[in-house]
Design an enzyme around this catalytic site. Sequence first.
Site, PDB file in Angstrom:
ATOM      1  N   GLU A 110       0.850  -1.190   0.000  1.00  0.00           N
ATOM      2  CA  GLU A 110       0.000   0.000   0.000  1.00  0.00           C
ATOM      3  C   GLU A 110       0.886   1.240   0.000  1.00  0.00           C
ATOM      4  O   GLU A 110       1.692   1.448   0.918  1.00  0.00           O
ATOM      5  CB  GLU A 110      -0.912   0.003   1.228  1.00  0.00           C
ATOM      6  CG  GLU A 110      -1.981   1.067   1.199  1.00  0.00           C
ATOM      7  CD  GLU A 110      -3.042   0.825   0.123  1.00  0.00           C
ATOM      8  OE1 GLU A 110      -3.768   1.780  -0.203  1.00  0.00           O
ATOM      9  OE2 GLU A 110      -3.140  -0.309  -0.401  1.00  0.00           O
ATOM     10  N   GLU A 133      -0.575   9.590  -6.093  1.00  0.00           N
ATOM     11  CA  GLU A 133       0.552   8.661  -6.031  1.00  0.00           C
ATOM     12  C   GLU A 133       0.864   8.074  -7.406  1.00  0.00           C
ATOM     13  O   GLU A 133       2.036   7.877  -7.754  1.00  0.00           O
ATOM     14  CB  GLU A 133       0.244   7.558  -5.015  1.00  0.00           C
ATOM     15  CG  GLU A 133       0.176   8.076  -3.590  1.00  0.00           C
ATOM     16  CD  GLU A 133      -0.902   7.432  -2.726  1.00  0.00           C
ATOM     17  OE1 GLU A 133      -1.243   8.028  -1.672  1.00  0.00           O
ATOM     18  OE2 GLU A 133      -1.398   6.360  -3.088  1.00  0.00           O
ATOM     19  N   ASP A 140      -7.131   3.116   2.625  1.00  0.00           N
ATOM     20  CA  ASP A 140      -6.772   1.844   3.267  1.00  0.00           C
ATOM     21  C   ASP A 140      -7.977   0.903   3.308  1.00  0.00           C
ATOM     22  O   ASP A 140      -7.848  -0.297   3.078  1.00  0.00           O
ATOM     23  CB  ASP A 140      -6.249   2.100   4.688  1.00  0.00           C
ATOM     24  CG  ASP A 140      -5.047   3.028   4.703  1.00  0.00           C
ATOM     25  OD1 ASP A 140      -4.111   2.784   3.931  1.00  0.00           O
ATOM     26  OD2 ASP A 140      -5.054   3.997   5.470  1.00  0.00           O
TER      27      ASP A 140
END
Length: 497
Positions: free
Chosen positions: A297, A327, A481
Amino acid sequence: MWRKAVLVAVLALGMGYLYHTDPELPARVLSYVSQSLPPMEAGGGSEPRPPTLEEAIARAWQTLITVPARRWGRVAVGVNACVDVVVSGVGLLQALALEPGSGRDHEVLHSKEDLKEAFVHYMGKGAAAERFFSDKEVFQRIARAAAEYPGAQLYVGGNAALIGQKLASNPQLVVLLCGPVGPKLHDMLDEQIVVPPESLQETDEYHLILEYKSGEQWGPSRAPQANRFILSHDVSNGEMSALEMFVASLEDFQPDLVVLSGLHMMEGMGRELWEERLKEAVVAISDVRNEVPIHLELASMTDRDYMNRILQEVMPIVNSIGLNEQELLFLTQSGGGPHSDLTAWDGVPDVGRVTDILLWVLEQHGRADAQSEADLTRIHFHTLAYHILATVDGHWGNQAAAVAAGARVASSQACGLQTIDISKVLLKAPLNFHSSFSEPRESLKVEPSRPVTVWRRGNVSFHLTPVLVCKQPLRTVGLGDAISAEGLVFSELTSEI
């Protein structure tokens, strides 16, 4: 009889007076009454209202999201964990007896005065920032004051702990969490989470989240929009000190799946330190049994050299990664991939551009080429409006259910609910898009009754589903998450690693 006549006359006079003073009143009354009554068909029955796009998608997800044939039984998660303390920034600084003043940025905070100046600096811009506090004792005093401040809220923090919490909500899963777990965090964790004794420490790692509201003022500084300033003295997570212990614990735990996070925390250590520690991390990850898949992750980073090293050295030795649009863009900028000239996404990220970058990662750093020795075969991408699950053919199953499950939890959790409330969500995804930004490309669309669109490029399959975006999100920390965790729960490994 005469009494009825008088009554009718009085009513007529009254209605005439009202009509004279407000000619639109009868129409408004009629409109109100008609809106209060159910619509009628010609035959006298009620006519069903066609479902909205949001309703159609939510209903279709219910049918589409099915558990895989082979489910995980034991999942090991590591290695960053902490307690998030969310508090009013201005209120906390006032409780620390600090006076408002001019703002000034500091790369590292060494004192309460530095904290005040940096907070004021970013509050005036309405920008988010995160800084390391160098003095351990002073930080601990600030953390205690934050935890005791009226209205302060404590949450499980750190990607690994948040993913562990979400996984543990599935009763069939046994979850191992390795990371710096102090007494407060240990109390907050789900009872199904197993924490090895080596992970327990006497004090918690605290991340302080100092929030401010739009228009809030402190002295000369006024926030143009709501945001937050984060500070921590988190040496354990910054050095990924639990990594080797995490890998060593896998021998006894015997997981079906390993989830790793926290690499982004090492970025702040400086190049000399992260270069050495990253080498050690690669060795540790390589020690995980070959038959156990590893999901990595990612999180926000700013050092292109560091991100490129992760791309070159870490991604080829994991099987799956999870990341968001910021990201992904930073990844291609750091590695010189497609669309690396983009400085930022313009609104909702273009699906074609996103697909180009995902394909490049799997082709250049994954196993899209059957002759490649890399292990990476799965990428779970999420942005506010839609999610994409990209997988190399022949390695993963149940992808439609997995990507839909991730989107569903994004919708419900952002609104603070267990299920989706249609009145509180909105569709923002493009319903028509292309499989690539450049030719040749395929024109694609989202069908609300079948809300996962599938296409292939080479031997890579892409599964896209829209997100029903929460109109007024209560808390977005940890949402990525939760998305990755839910997607993994519904994913199935179909090949031998």
